[in-house]
Design an enzyme around this catalytic site. Structure first.
Site, PDB file in Angstrom:
ATOM      1  N   HIS A  63       8.632  14.493   7.894  1.00 37.89           N
ATOM      2  CA  HIS A  63       8.674  13.313   7.020  1.00 37.89           C
ATOM      3  C   HIS A  63       7.286  13.069   6.440  1.00 37.89           C
ATOM      4  CE1 HIS A  63      10.087   9.554   5.389  1.00 37.89           C
ATOM      5  NE2 HIS A  63       9.110   8.898   5.990  1.00 37.89           N
ATOM      6  N   CYS A  72      11.338  12.847   0.388  1.00 36.66           N
ATOM      7  CA  CYS A  72      10.236  12.020   0.890  1.00 36.66           C
ATOM      8  C   CYS A  72       8.882  12.504   0.374  1.00 36.66           C
ATOM      9  CB  CYS A  72      10.254  11.994   2.414  1.00 36.66           C
ATOM     10  SG  CYS A  72      10.123  13.614   3.193  1.00 36.66           S
TER      11      CYS A  72
END
Length: 708
Positions: free
Chosen positions: A585, A443
């Site tokens: 994230h 990510c």
């Protein structure tokens, strides 16, 4: 013959035990039934003490008792000394084999020169050669090797031989393949050739006469295929004619030849659902596979488990069928996200691939001591201003599909991290939007490419550049990392010191993370990415790790500014990119195009072109405290004034009328690259096509009202 003079030979270590022993004295193996019994040459308490032992002079004129069963290993004192002297050495592994062995028992190599057979024995009318026979010891070795091979399966990844009951490889945890029967079949065929060679040896021995010898005809390829087919029938328990099985085998082979890497990952994911292996599903997801993909008839035929797999089944169907509740939750979330999300990189795959090739072509390595990779193009992704021309309902649909609403809410509402200043978000049109990103371990790299080129790092081009830069410039980055970690530990009052070996181990772990696709990255990797981009990276993230109950677990340490401090300032751009961090994230934070401004910001004359979009990124938090600047050296560390001076050197900074220190992100209104512009236009056309339908329905209602 006294009972004490009779011994039995162990079939494992050949040690001769007394008859009263139920286990081998040497290796503790159980005494088998039908054991070979030999006579002790030095019997105590017998009348033969004091003279040499003669195998022909046993009591009653009988020879030693030998069991004729070939599954046991005969070890007879009389023949051992004679045959041991006549053993032949293998030319490959130098193993000493019995005289009558035609292959090496250890490595199965063919015997180069045939050892002489036994001397002819006279019987009745004259002498004739004795039929050639295979040594029972060798037959035992070969059968034992055959039985041992069929009890193992070889891992396709690391080639380790696992036991038949193992569902995963003991070394690499790779799941056991479904076609294990075919693997065991191949090994069975190879091992059974040993017995076939012995059969041919017996045939040659029985047909030999005089000095001439008749050799067996060589086995043809067709014979071996027929033999393999019969073995397949015996092992798999198939029912049908040999011709039908041969056609089926060729069909399966054709299906395998057409399979690609993604297809194999999908089949492994299907097997992973059945066996409860979540790693196989993650591997398929990280490769970009479609979670909603259905099993075809060929794939079901290849899996060969009708009780588990059916045509048309997806991973979700399999999770429901086998009651994998944990996997079902992950798969349903992934399917809903893929169905609801639509970012520009998903609309036109051809343009996306061209952009990926453009990114790979723009990566170059700097010559000299600091051989770091860098990008030659300055590209900044922004949302098009044409979005505001769409109807409100279409705009809402667009933002639902392109943004990550959960990340946006966490960074805006749960903790004021972005868009906390009305001056920046409203009056200066510098509102930041969190783009939806994949949940795989890449990510960070995906968000960096999304903030610049609007695509994912699907081919791991950026990850490879990250790993090579860390490896080739390890000394430079290691020094910065070590100094920063030492200062950070002391500033928090930890006061610990590590040995150089411990520092090296931690650094090796950081290097290993950069080389593993899907592995989570750390602050050091963001620092290296700032050098690859040749521009600063600002991370707006949560300050604390929290559990699912909302309990604070510790500091995240990601929020702050990452400057390319190891480059010369003249070699870098001052326009930064922004990333968001929420609970493990990363997301790309981008702005929307604006009309350009002349004088915005207290005391700053911008004088920019109309084709340039300026976004003001705050360098302070909501409490007006200066953001951390990561990986500063001992000379660069100082008070807040020194850090602000350093930020002004590396970024285009100004102070707004509200007194906030901000950095200016400059980007072209056409997003800096023609391919990116084409990709965004095609993505926006999907929503523009919704407008005529809405307008047409409104017009039809107006006409109906006029008719009434």
């Amino acid at each position: 013959m006294s009972e004490r003079g009779i011994k039995w030979a162990c079939e494992y270590c050949t040690y001769e035990n007394w008859p009263s022993a139920i286990k081998c004295t040497m290796c503790r193996a159980q005494r088998p039934s039908g054991t070979i019994i030999t006579e002790d040459p030095f019997k105590s308490g017998s009348s033969d003490v004091g003279r040499d032992w003669d195998p022909s002079s046993t009591e009653g004129g009988s020879s030693p008792l030998i069991c004729p069963d070939s599954s046991a290993r005969p070890r007879v004192k009389s023949s051992y000394s004679v045959e041991n002297a006549n053993k032949w050495s293998c030319h490959m592994c130098t193993y000493l084999n019995w005289p009558r062995a035609i292959r090496c028992t250890q490595c199965l190599s063919q015997r180069r020169t045939r050892s002489p057979t036994e001397s002819p024995q006279s019987s009745g009318s004259g002498s004739r050669p004795v039929a050639f026979s295979v040594d029972p010891c060798e037959e035992y070795n070969d059968r034992n090797k055959l039985n041992t091979r069929t009890q193992h399966w070889t891992c396709s990844i690391c080639t380790y031989e696992n036991w038949a009951k193992a569902k995963k490889c003991v070394v690499c945890d790779h799941p056991r393949p479904n076609n294990i029967e075919a693997i065991e079949l191949a090994e069975t065929e190879e091992a059974s050739s040993i017995i076939n060679e012995q059969d041919r040896a017996r045939w040659r021995g029985s047909c030999s006469s005089g000095h001439s010898q008749r050799r067996s005809p060589p086995a043809t390829k067709r014979d071996s295929e027929m033999k393999m087919d019969f073995q397949r029938i015996e092992l798999a328990g198939a029912v049908g004619s040999k011709e039908e099985l041969e056609v089926d085998f060729k069909k399966v082979k054709q299906i395998k030849n057409r399979m690609k890497k993604t297809d194999w990952l999908f089949l492994n994911a299907c097997v992973g659902v059945v066996e409860g292996d979540l790693a196989a599903i993650e591997a398929y997801k990280s490769s970009g596979g479609d979670i909603a993909r259905q099993l075809t008839a060929d794939e079901v035929r290849l899996l060969n488990r009708p009780s588990a797999f059916d045509v048309g089944y997806t991973l979700v169907h399999l999770a429901i069928r086998f009651q994998r509740q944990d996997m079902l939750a992950i798969l349903l979330t992934e399917v809903s996200q893929q169905a609801a999300k639509c970012i520009p990189a998903m609309v036109c795959p051809e343009l996306t691939e061209q952009i990926r090739r453009e990114v790979a072509a723009s990566l170059h390595q700097r010559k000299g001591d600091f051989a770091c990779y860098f990008l030659t193009d300055l590209v900044t992704f922004t949302l098009p201003a044409d979005i505001e021309d769409l109807p409100p309902t279409v705009q809402e649909k667009l933002f639902d599909e392109v943004l990550d609403r959960d990340v946006q809410k966490e960074l805006e509402e749960e903790s004021p991290i972005i868009n906390w200043s009305l001056e920046l978000a409203t009056r200066l049109d510098s509102r930041l939007y969190a783009l939806w990103n994949r949940t795989a371990g890449d990510c960070l790299l995906d968000s960096v490419l999304q903030a610049t080129w609007g695509i994912y790092d699907k081919d791991s081009v950026l990850r490879k550049a990250l790993h090579d830069s860390l490896h080739d410039c390890s000394h430079w980055f290691y020094t910065r990392w070590k100094d920063w970690e030492s200062w950070y530990s002391q500033s928090f009052g930890l006061h610990f010191s590590l040995r150089e070996e411990q520092w090296q181990e931690d650094w090796a772990f950081i290097l290993s993370l950069a080389s593993q696709p899907g592995a989570s990255l750390e602050q050091t990797h963001i620092f290296v990415l700032a050098h690859i981009l040749r521009r600063p990276i600002i991370v707006y993230g949560v300050k604390y790790y929290k559990s699912f109950r909302g309990e604070t677990l510790g500091y995240t340490r990601f929020q702050g500014v990452y400057l390319p401090l190891l480059w010369e300032q003249s070699f870098c751009w001052k326009s930064p990119i922004a990333l968001g961090y929420t609970r493990g994230h990363f997301s790309a934070l981008v702005a929307m195009e604006n009309d350009g401004y002349g004088n915005r910001g207290a005391g700053a004359n911008l004088n920019t072109d109309d084709d340039v979009t300026i976004t003001f990124l705050p360098l302070v938090d909501s409490e007006r405290k200066l953001l951390h600047v990561h990986f500063l050296s001992a000379q660069e560390l100082g008070n807040e004034e020194q850090r602000e001076r350093l930020l002004r050197e590396w970024l285009d900074c100004c102070v707004t009328e509200g007194g906030a220190l901000v950095a200016m992100q400059k980007s072209s209104r056409r997003r800096g690259h023609p391919l990116v512009t084409q990709m965004v236009d095609k993505w926006l056309d999907r929503y523009r096509q919704i407008r005529p339908c809405t307008s047409l329905s409104d017009g039809e209602e107006d006409e109906d009202d006029e008719d009434e």
